[in-house]
Write a protein that holds these residues in place. Structure first.
Motif, PDB file in Angstrom:
ATOM      1  N   GLU A 166     -27.561-135.212  64.853  1.00  0.00           N
ATOM      2  CA  GLU A 166     -27.935-134.123  64.024  1.00  0.00           C
ATOM      3  C   GLU A 166     -29.324-133.965  63.872  1.00  0.00           C
ATOM      4  O   GLU A 166     -29.845-132.996  63.893  1.00  0.00           O
ATOM      5  CB  GLU A 166     -27.305-134.442  62.821  1.00  0.00           C
ATOM      6  N   PHE A 167     -30.070-135.091  63.566  1.00  0.00           N
ATOM      7  CA  PHE A 167     -31.639-134.917  63.722  1.00  0.00           C
ATOM      8  C   PHE A 167     -32.089-134.460  64.971  1.00  0.00           C
ATOM      9  O   PHE A 167     -33.126-133.518  64.899  1.00  0.00           O
ATOM     10  CB  PHE A 167     -32.049-136.223  63.509  1.00  0.00           C
ATOM     11  N   LEU A 168     -31.634-134.670  65.755  1.00  0.00           N
ATOM     12  CA  LEU A 168     -32.108-134.200  67.233  1.00  0.00           C
ATOM     13  C   LEU A 168     -32.076-132.438  67.380  1.00  0.00           C
ATOM     14  O   LEU A 168     -32.824-131.951  67.974  1.00  0.00           O
ATOM     15  CB  LEU A 168     -31.506-134.606  68.413  1.00  0.00           C
ATOM     16  N   THR A 169     -30.824-132.084  66.875  1.00  0.00           N
ATOM     17  CA  THR A 169     -30.425-130.645  66.986  1.00  0.00           C
ATOM     18  C   THR A 169     -30.775-129.743  65.939  1.00  0.00           C
ATOM     19  O   THR A 169     -30.886-128.472  66.019  1.00  0.00           O
ATOM     20  CB  THR A 169     -29.007-130.442  67.452  1.00  0.00           C
ATOM     21  N   ARG A 170     -30.857-130.176  64.650  1.00  0.00           N
ATOM     22  CA  ARG A 170     -30.903-129.344  63.160  1.00  0.00           C
ATOM     23  C   ARG A 170     -32.347-128.861  63.305  1.00  0.00           C
ATOM     24  O   ARG A 170     -33.204-129.623  63.922  1.00  0.00           O
ATOM     25  CB  ARG A 170     -30.664-130.287  62.238  1.00  0.00           C
ATOM     26  N   PRO A 171     -32.795-127.977  62.898  1.00  0.00           N
ATOM     27  CA  PRO A 171     -34.027-127.242  62.669  1.00  0.00           C
ATOM     28  C   PRO A 171     -34.927-127.927  61.634  1.00  0.00           C
ATOM     29  O   PRO A 171     -36.100-127.969  61.821  1.00  0.00           O
ATOM     30  CB  PRO A 171     -33.915-125.659  62.294  1.00  0.00           C
ATOM     31  N   ASP A 172     -34.262-128.553  60.631  1.00  0.00           N
ATOM     32  CA  ASP A 172     -34.749-129.359  59.638  1.00  0.00           C
ATOM     33  C   ASP A 172     -35.113-130.676  60.081  1.00  0.00           C
ATOM     34  O   ASP A 172     -35.789-131.529  59.357  1.00  0.00           O
ATOM     35  CB  ASP A 172     -34.043-129.276  58.281  1.00  0.00           C
ATOM     36  N   GLY A 173     -34.647-130.981  61.144  1.00  0.00           N
ATOM     37  CA  GLY A 173     -34.919-132.482  61.896  1.00  0.00           C
ATOM     38  C   GLY A 173     -36.143-132.523  62.717  1.00  0.00           C
ATOM     39  O   GLY A 173     -36.992-132.406  62.282  1.00  0.00           O
ATOM     40  N   LEU A 174     -35.871-132.981  63.924  1.00  0.00           N
ATOM     41  CA  LEU A 174     -36.879-133.164  65.061  1.00  0.00           C
ATOM     42  C   LEU A 174     -37.924-131.762  65.162  1.00  0.00           C
ATOM     43  O   LEU A 174     -39.101-131.989  65.218  1.00  0.00           O
ATOM     44  CB  LEU A 174     -36.426-133.753  66.183  1.00  0.00           C
ATOM     45  N   GLY A 175     -37.206-130.602  65.009  1.00  0.00           N
ATOM     46  CA  GLY A 175     -37.862-129.601  65.226  1.00  0.00           C
ATOM     47  C   GLY A 175     -39.025-129.527  63.968  1.00  0.00           C
ATOM     48  O   GLY A 175     -40.238-128.943  64.307  1.00  0.00           O
ATOM     49  N   SER A 176     -38.591-129.555  63.013  1.00  0.00           N
ATOM     50  CA  SER A 176     -39.700-129.642  61.964  1.00  0.00           C
ATOM     51  C   SER A 176     -40.566-130.548  61.805  1.00  0.00           C
ATOM     52  O   SER A 176     -41.862-130.244  61.447  1.00  0.00           O
ATOM     53  CB  SER A 176     -38.766-129.421  60.413  1.00  0.00           C
ATOM     54  N   LEU A 177     -40.173-131.802  62.394  1.00  0.00           N
ATOM     55  CA  LEU A 177     -41.130-132.965  62.327  1.00  0.00           C
ATOM     56  C   LEU A 177     -42.298-132.569  63.248  1.00  0.00           C
ATOM     57  O   LEU A 177     -43.523-132.828  63.060  1.00  0.00           O
ATOM     58  CB  LEU A 177     -40.578-134.252  62.747  1.00  0.00           C
ATOM     59  N   ASP A 178     -41.901-132.013  64.699  1.00  0.00           N
ATOM     60  CA  ASP A 178     -42.743-131.761  65.582  1.00  0.00           C
ATOM     61  C   ASP A 178     -43.875-130.473  65.052  1.00  0.00           C
ATOM     62  O   ASP A 178     -44.949-130.529  65.596  1.00  0.00           O
ATOM     63  CB  ASP A 178     -41.972-131.434  66.833  1.00  0.00           C
ATOM     64  N   LYS A 179     -43.391-129.721  64.374  1.00  0.00           N
ATOM     65  CA  LYS A 179     -44.024-128.397  63.867  1.00  0.00           C
ATOM     66  C   LYS A 179     -45.366-128.922  62.847  1.00  0.00           C
ATOM     67  O   LYS A 179     -46.233-128.243  62.963  1.00  0.00           O
ATOM     68  CB  LYS A 179     -43.182-127.272  63.493  1.00  0.00           C
ATOM     69  N   THR A 180     -44.703-129.973  62.234  1.00  0.00           N
ATOM     70  CA  THR A 180     -45.671-130.213  61.085  1.00  0.00           C
ATOM     71  C   THR A 180     -46.757-131.204  61.536  1.00  0.00           C
ATOM     72  O   THR A 180     -47.730-131.499  60.900  1.00  0.00           O
ATOM     73  CB  THR A 180     -44.700-130.840  59.937  1.00  0.00           C
ATOM     74  N   TYR A 181     -46.454-132.213  62.197  1.00  0.00           N
ATOM     75  CA  TYR A 181     -47.259-133.420  62.640  1.00  0.00           C
ATOM     76  C   TYR A 181     -47.417-133.514  64.137  1.00  0.00           C
ATOM     77  O   TYR A 181     -46.373-133.061  64.954  1.00  0.00           O
ATOM     78  CB  TYR A 181     -46.468-134.672  62.455  1.00  0.00           C
ATOM     79  N   SER A 182     -48.779-133.902  64.601  1.00  0.00           N
ATOM     80  CA  SER A 182     -48.978-133.958  65.975  1.00  0.00           C
ATOM     81  C   SER A 182     -48.650-135.386  66.544  1.00  0.00           C
ATOM     82  O   SER A 182     -49.418-136.102  67.038  1.00  0.00           O
ATOM     83  CB  SER A 182     -50.315-133.599  66.351  1.00  0.00           C
ATOM     84  N   LEU A 183     -47.349-135.690  66.469  1.00  0.00           N
ATOM     85  CA  LEU A 183     -46.916-136.963  66.838  1.00  0.00           C
ATOM     86  C   LEU A 183     -46.752-137.145  68.317  1.00  0.00           C
ATOM     87  O   LEU A 183     -46.367-136.224  69.054  1.00  0.00           O
ATOM     88  CB  LEU A 183     -45.710-137.540  66.202  1.00  0.00           C
ATOM     89  N   GLN A 184     -46.948-138.316  68.962  1.00  0.00           N
ATOM     90  CA  GLN A 184     -46.819-138.634  70.446  1.00  0.00           C
ATOM     91  C   GLN A 184     -45.490-139.383  70.391  1.00  0.00           C
ATOM     92  O   GLN A 184     -45.456-140.479  69.951  1.00  0.00           O
ATOM     93  CB  GLN A 184     -48.030-139.544  70.795  1.00  0.00           C
ATOM     94  N   TRP A 185     -44.962-138.800  71.402  1.00  0.00           N
ATOM     95  CA  TRP A 185     -43.792-139.563  71.638  1.00  0.00           C
ATOM     96  C   TRP A 185     -43.460-140.189  72.784  1.00  0.00           C
ATOM     97  O   TRP A 185     -43.943-139.762  73.976  1.00  0.00           O
ATOM     98  CB  TRP A 185     -42.298-138.563  71.690  1.00  0.00           C
ATOM     99  N   ASP A 186     -43.023-141.446  73.373  1.00  0.00           N
ATOM    100  CA  ASP A 186     -43.229-142.175  74.428  1.00  0.00           C
ATOM    101  C   ASP A 186     -41.675-142.211  75.176  1.00  0.00           C
ATOM    102  O   ASP A 186     -40.795-142.666  74.872  1.00  0.00           O
ATOM    103  CB  ASP A 186     -43.414-143.472  74.217  1.00  0.00           C
ATOM    104  N   GLY A 187     -41.608-141.105  76.082  1.00  0.00           N
ATOM    105  CA  GLY A 187     -40.360-140.672  76.472  1.00  0.00           C
ATOM    106  C   GLY A 187     -39.580-139.959  75.445  1.00  0.00           C
ATOM    107  O   GLY A 187     -40.071-139.381  74.568  1.00  0.00           O
ATOM    108  N   THR A 188     -38.215-139.393  75.909  1.00  0.00           N
ATOM    109  CA  THR A 188     -37.488-138.825  75.314  1.00  0.00           C
ATOM    110  C   THR A 188     -36.767-139.323  74.128  1.00  0.00           C
ATOM    111  O   THR A 188     -36.622-140.782  74.225  1.00  0.00           O
ATOM    112  CB  THR A 188     -36.416-137.936  76.037  1.00  0.00           C
ATOM    113  N   PRO A 189     -36.458-138.799  73.120  1.00  0.00           N
ATOM    114  CA  PRO A 189     -35.713-139.481  71.817  1.00  0.00           C
ATOM    115  C   PRO A 189     -34.379-140.093  72.424  1.00  0.00           C
ATOM    116  O   PRO A 189     -33.644-139.399  73.133  1.00  0.00           O
ATOM    117  CB  PRO A 189     -35.488-138.410  70.794  1.00  0.00           C
TER     118      PRO A 189
END
Length: 295
Positions: A166-189
Motif C-alpha cells: 500500500e505504501f508503494l502504490t498510495r499517493p500519500d505513501g512513496l509518491g508523497s515522500l518523493d515529492k517532499t524530500y530529495s531522498l536517494q534510493w539504492d535500487g527499486t523499493p
C-alpha cells in the motif's frame, strides 16, 4: 361435494410450519459483524470493538478480522458484509475519496466524516486518540550519523528501501515522500509483508523501512524513526467506521464504541501492538486487559 378436510389439514400444517420458522427467525438475534485489515493494530482494534459490544451491550458479535487491505475491507463495509471496522483519516482521504489531504487533524476528520456519510452512508465515530502516521525507520547506528534524526537530513546517502504494497502504490505513501524530500534510493523499493519489514531492516536486507508510528517494535532502541519535518504525510487519526443502517437500528452500538473515543493515545497503542508482536500474547487477552482499565 369434495371433502375439504385434507386441504384444511394441509393448510393448517403449513401455517404451523411458517409460524415456527418466523418465530425462530424473530428470536435469533442479528450478529454485529466486526471487520479489520490485515495487520496487528487493526486486528487488536477490531477485537477491542468486539469485546466492548459484548461487555456493554451483551450483543452477539461475529469477527471477520484480518480481511485484507484498505480497498477490500472498505468494500466489505459498503456491501454490508461487515458492519464496522477501524480506519484512518489520511487513508480514507487518499485511498478511498481520492481528495486533497488536509494537514489539520480536525479538518481531516470532518472532511472524511461528511464525505463518507454522503457517498457511502457510513458513519465515522469520534477519534480513538492516536495518529498512526507512516514512520520512516532506520537502524539507530545509521540514523546517528545524520546531521539530525529527520528525513530532511537523510539525503546525504542512498538507502535500500523496504515497503508494504500500500505504501508503494498510495499517493500519500512513496509518491508523497518523493515529492517532499530529495531522498536517494539504492535500487527499486523491496515490497514485502508488513510483518517482515523490521526483520529485513535488522538483518540489513534494507536500510530504511516504511512502518507505522504505533508499531510495537519501535520501542527497540536499535531502531530510529526519522522525523517527517516537512509534513509529507497527512494525519491518520484512527476511528471506527460504522454502517449508517446499524446506527439507526442499534444506536446503543454508537454509544458503546464512542466510550472508547480519546482513550487510546499513541504510546498506549504502541504498547498494545508490542504485546502481540513482540511478547506474543493472544490478541483476545490483550484486548480484554485493555478494556479492564476502561469504565
Amino acid at each position: 361435494m369434495t371433502s375439504l378436510g385434507p386441504y384444511r389439514k394441509m393448510r393448517s400444517a403449513l401455517h404451523i410450519a411458517v409460524c415456527l420458522v418466523t418465530l425462530c427467525a424473530c428470536s435469533r438475534s442479528h450478529a454485529i459483524v466486526i471487520g479489520s485489515k490485515n495487520f496487528t493494530e487493526q486486528i487488536v482494534l477490531g477485537e477491542i470493538a468486539a469485546q466492548q459490544l459484548e461487555r456493554k451491550l451483551h450483543a452477539q458479535v461475529e469477527r471477520k478480522l484480518d480481511l485484507g487491505g484498505t480497498l477490500l475491507t472498505h468494500e466489505a463495509l459498503v456491501q454490508g458484509q461487515i458492519d464496522l471496522y477501524p480506519e484512518y483519516t489520511g487513508t480514507a482521504s487518499s485511498a478511498i475519496l481520492k481528495q486533497k489531504m488536509a494537514t489539520d487533524p480536525a479538518t481531516a476528520y470532518m472532511l472524511v466524516k461528511d464525505a463518507y456519510r454522503e457517498r457511502f452512508h457510513l458513519i465515522w465515530l469520534p477519534p480513538l486518540g492516536f495518529n498512526d502516521t507512516f514512520a520512516m525507520v532506520v537502524r539507530a547506528s545509521d540514523g546517528s550519523r545524520l546531521a539530525k534524526p529527520a528525513l530532511s537530513a537523510a539525503n546525504s546517502r542512498a538507502w535500500r528501501l523496504g515497503v508494504g504494497y500500500e505504501f508503494l502504490t498510495r499517493p500519500d505513501g512513496l509518491g508523497s515522500l518523493d515529492k517532499t524530500y530529495s531522498l536517494q534510493w539504492d535500487g527499486t523499493p523491496k515490497t514485502m509483508d508488513l510483518g517482515l519489514l523490521y526483520k529485513a531492516l535488522q538483518q540489513k536486507q534494507v536500510d530504511m523501512a516504511a512502518g507505522n508510528s504505533t508499531d510495537g517494535v519501535l520501542a527497540d532502541s536499535s531502531l530510529m524513526v526519522l522525523a517527517d519535518d516537512k509534513k509529507a504525510f497527512p494525519p491518520y487519526n484512527a476511528c471506527f467506521v460504522v454502517r449508517e443502517t446499524l446506527v439507526q437500528e442499534r444506536p446503543d452500538v454508537k454509544w458503546a464504541l464512542t466510550m472508547l473515543s480519546g482513550r487510546i493515545d499513541e504510546e498506549r497503542m504502541r504498547n498494545l501492538n508490542r504485546q502481540v508482536d513482540v511478547e506474543h500474547r493472544p490478541v483476545a487477552q490483550v484486548a480484554k486487559d485493555f478494556l479492564a482499565t476502561q469504565p
